[in-house]
Design an enzyme around this catalytic site. Structure first.
Site, PDB file in Angstrom:
ATOM      1  N   SER A   1      10.375 -11.569  14.466  1.00 13.34           N
ATOM      2  CA  SER A   1      11.374 -10.725  14.607  1.00 13.34           C
ATOM      3  C   SER A   1      11.950 -11.438  16.141  1.00 13.34           C
ATOM      4  O   SER A   1      11.094 -12.119  16.809  1.00 13.34           O
ATOM      5  CB  SER A   1      10.798  -9.287  15.160  1.00 13.34           C
ATOM      6  OG  SER A   1      11.734  -8.562  15.659  1.00 13.34           O
TER       7      SER A   1
ATOM      8  N   LYS B   1       3.775  -9.335  16.747  1.00 14.69           N
ATOM      9  CA  LYS B   1       4.472 -10.523  15.916  1.00 14.69           C
ATOM     10  C   LYS B   1       4.104 -11.760  16.650  1.00 14.69           C
ATOM     11  O   LYS B   1       4.151 -12.966  16.092  1.00 14.69           O
ATOM     12  CB  LYS B   1       5.898 -10.160  15.966  1.00 14.69           C
ATOM     13  CG  LYS B   1       6.251  -8.992  15.338  1.00 14.69           C
ATOM     14  CD  LYS B   1       6.387  -9.409  13.827  1.00 14.69           C
ATOM     15  CE  LYS B   1       6.617  -8.143  13.144  1.00 14.69           C
ATOM     16  NZ  LYS B   1       6.265  -8.484  11.428  1.00 14.69           N
TER      17      LYS B   1
ATOM     18  N   TYR C   1       4.134  -3.611  19.249  1.00 11.01           N
ATOM     19  CA  TYR C   1       4.880  -3.971  18.055  1.00 11.01           C
ATOM     20  C   TYR C   1       5.279  -5.487  18.076  1.00 11.01           C
ATOM     21  O   TYR C   1       4.735  -6.386  17.412  1.00 11.01           O
ATOM     22  CB  TYR C   1       5.910  -3.307  17.639  1.00 11.01           C
ATOM     23  CG  TYR C   1       6.822  -4.136  16.740  1.00 11.01           C
ATOM     24  CD1 TYR C   1       6.424  -3.993  15.284  1.00 11.01           C
ATOM     25  CD2 TYR C   1       8.090  -4.635  16.741  1.00 11.01           C
ATOM     26  CE1 TYR C   1       7.158  -4.928  14.327  1.00 11.01           C
ATOM     27  CE2 TYR C   1       8.704  -5.242  16.076  1.00 11.01           C
ATOM     28  CZ  TYR C   1       8.392  -5.652  14.708  1.00 11.01           C
ATOM     29  OH  TYR C   1       9.259  -5.883  13.597  1.00 11.01           O
TER      30      TYR C   1
ATOM     31  N   ASP D   1      -3.852  -2.726  -0.053  1.00  6.07           N
ATOM     32  CA  ASP D   1      -3.761  -2.777   1.339  1.00  6.07           C
ATOM     33  C   ASP D   1      -4.130  -4.300   1.725  1.00  6.07           C
ATOM     34  O   ASP D   1      -5.125  -5.005   1.319  1.00  6.07           O
ATOM     35  CB  ASP D   1      -4.891  -1.838   2.175  1.00  6.07           C
ATOM     36  CG  ASP D   1      -4.327  -1.709   3.480  1.00  6.07           C
ATOM     37  OD1 ASP D   1      -4.421  -2.705   4.133  1.00  6.07           O
ATOM     38  OD2 ASP D   1      -4.136  -0.609   4.100  1.00  6.07           O
TER      39      ASP D   1
ATOM     40  N   ASN E   1       0.829  -0.964   0.105  1.00 11.04           N
ATOM     41  CA  ASN E   1      -0.150  -0.014   0.069  1.00 11.04           C
ATOM     42  C   ASN E   1       0.794   1.178   0.076  1.00 11.04           C
ATOM     43  O   ASN E   1       0.236   2.460   0.063  1.00 11.04           O
ATOM     44  CB  ASN E   1      -0.889   0.243   1.242  1.00 11.04           C
ATOM     45  CG  ASN E   1      -0.161   0.064   2.512  1.00 11.04           C
ATOM     46  OD1 ASN E   1       0.790   0.075   2.468  1.00 11.04           O
ATOM     47  ND2 ASN E   1      -1.193   0.244   3.725  1.00 11.04           N
ATOM     48  N   LEU E   2       2.009   0.985  -0.207  1.00  5.85           N
ATOM     49  CA  LEU E   2       3.162   2.123  -0.128  1.00  5.85           C
ATOM     50  C   LEU E   2       3.090   3.077   0.962  1.00  5.85           C
ATOM     51  O   LEU E   2       3.587   4.245   0.955  1.00  5.85           O
ATOM     52  CB  LEU E   2       2.910   2.928  -1.482  1.00  5.85           C
ATOM     53  CG  LEU E   2       3.082   2.280  -2.752  1.00  5.85           C
ATOM     54  CD1 LEU E   2       2.674   3.160  -4.118  1.00  5.85           C
ATOM     55  CD2 LEU E   2       4.234   1.586  -2.845  1.00  5.85           C
TER      56      LEU E   2
ATOM     57  N   ASN F   1       5.026   2.898   3.689  1.00 10.77           N
ATOM     58  CA  ASN F   1       6.218   3.294   4.003  1.00 10.77           C
ATOM     59  C   ASN F   1       7.305   2.713   3.034  1.00 10.77           C
ATOM     60  O   ASN F   1       8.320   2.348   3.257  1.00 10.77           O
ATOM     61  CB  ASN F   1       6.660   2.403   5.475  1.00 10.77           C
ATOM     62  CG  ASN F   1       7.907   2.964   6.111  1.00 10.77           C
ATOM     63  OD1 ASN F   1       8.285   4.040   6.079  1.00 10.77           O
ATOM     64  ND2 ASN F   1       8.648   1.890   6.383  1.00 10.77           N
TER      65      ASN F   1
END
Ligand code: NAD
Ligand code: UFG
Length: 338
Positions: free
Chosen positions: A124, A152, A148, A58, A32-33, A35
């Site tokens: 992560s 995950k 965040y 999206d 969705n650009l 970032n």
């Protein structure tokens, strides 16, 4: 067999795209650009000589996903799309649960509808929370210290439930340590919006004179020089890890596997500064600042399972990470001034 890369125009996704395209693997990027920038596609095409389809959409839009999967005959997905700023996740948790957890649920629903049940997920090392022992292996207990990290963990648990319910799924959870560096061409790399949160993009901007000095967050940790120790991994080694993981889950039981992608080697903040200065012949002014909330002293991987089960180990050293990061920053400066 086309592989969809959600978040394919982002930092890690674009390097995995370059690696897959170099083997002749057809891909489609879905982003969705939020970032990233569509110009990454032009640069990927310049690097690889291949045509790179991009669907701007999206992942929370299930219909757009199903359409793209059908149009491009997608059989597997590598799922990078997500928000990743720890501080922002503390300030705006709903945005993170909606985008990361909600987006992943929407993605796996669309995959199930389209009969594409092969998935590689970007997790992560943050899921290990405060390390109880080092190096961190995949059996280390998991926990989260911020929203965040919790997204995950929630996604990992959701994927485990999905794999348990339907063994037709092939799922790889890849727990990245600290990806740095850039493609050898200098055409793609890490270019965060605003002031970088992460160490390497901050260093490159100080080297370029775009930022005055680096703040070293804490010099009183229980580490050899008092600064934080991390397992920095070249993004192209990380990309190779995706290719072998995708291949491995296509062939073997079980339905879900989890691998660390790291080098097993820890470097301190000051190690990174000194290596960057030495390799690139530049100076990085820095000052010692207070510790950053939520940081741990040391975090590095045991990469043994990936070595044993995937035959994968990272091969690029710290000098290559520093040189390629600086090449990308310089190429970016030239593009911006052109
Ligand atoms: P990035 O921000 O450069 O790339 C993520 C991409 O996803 C961006 O292009 C963004 O536009 C896109 N995106 C975000 N939300 C979307 C949505 N709802 N729909 C479609 N596209 C969306 O980040 P990155 O560093 O390339 O990270 C990729 C993945 O790896 C993320 O899931 C991140 O959490 C994970 N990860 C990154 C690091 C790291 O240090 N870079 C470490 C561990 C894990
Ligand atoms: N650091 C500084 N100054 C800065 C930025 C960072 O001293 O301006 C230090 C940090 O305190 C830490 C080290 O540099 O000791 C690395 O910090 P990063 O922000 O680059 O990376 P983190 O290890 O904090 O976190 C990164 C990702 C997370 C991911 C984690 C583990 O940002 O999303 O790696 O994979 F969860």
């Amino acid at each position: 067999m086309t592989i969809m890369l959600t978040g394919g125009t982002g930092y890690i996704g674009s390097h995995v795209a370059a690696t897959l395209l170099s083997t002749g693997q057809p891909i489609v990027c879905f982003d969705n650009l939020a970032n990233s920038d569509a110009s990454v596609i032009d640069r990927l095409e310049a690097i690889t000589g291949a045509s790179v389809p991009l669907v701007v959409g999206d992942i929370r839009d299930g219909q757009a996903l199903r359409q793209a999967m059908t149009d491009h005959a997608v059989t597997a997905v590598i799922h990078f799309a997500g928000l990743k700023a720890v501080g922002e996740s503390v300030a705006e948790p709903m945005k993170y649960y909606n985008n990361n957890v909600g987006g992943t649920l929407s993605l796996v629903e669309a995959m199930a509808d389209c009969g594409a049940k092969t998935l590689v997920f970007s997790s992560s090392a943050t899921v290990y929370g405060q390390p109880q022992y080092l190096p961190l292996d995949e059996d280390h207990p998991t926990s989260a210290t911020n929203p965040y990290g919790r997204t995950k963990l929630m996604i990992e648990e959701m994927l485990a439930d999905i794999a348990a319910a339907d063994p037709a799924w092939r799922i790889a959870i890849l727990r990245y340590f600290n990806p740095v560096g850039a493609h050898d061409s200098g055409l793609i790399g890490e270019n965060p919006n605003g002031i970088p949160n992460n160490l390497m993009p901050f260093i490159t901007r100080v080297a370029a004179g775009r930022l005055a000095e680096l703040s070293v967050f804490g010099a009183d940790y229980d580490t050899p020089d008092g600064t934080g120790v991390r397992d920095y991994i070249h993004v192209l080694d990380l990309a190779d890890g995706h290719v072998v993981a995708l291949d491995a889950i296509g062939q073997a039981e079980p339905a879900l596997s989890t691998w660390n992608l790291g080098t097993g080697q820890g470097y301190s903040v000051l190690d990174m500064v000194k290596a960057f200065e030495r390799v690139n012949g530049v100076s990085i002014p820095y000052r010692i600042a207070p510790r950053r909330d939520g940081d741990v002293a040391s975090c590095y991987a045991s990469p043994e399972r990936a070595a044993r089960e995937l035959g994968w180990t990272a091969s690029r050293d710290l000098d290559a990470m520093c040189a390629s990061s600086w090449r990308f920053e310089q190429t970016l400066a030239m593009r911006n001034s052109a």
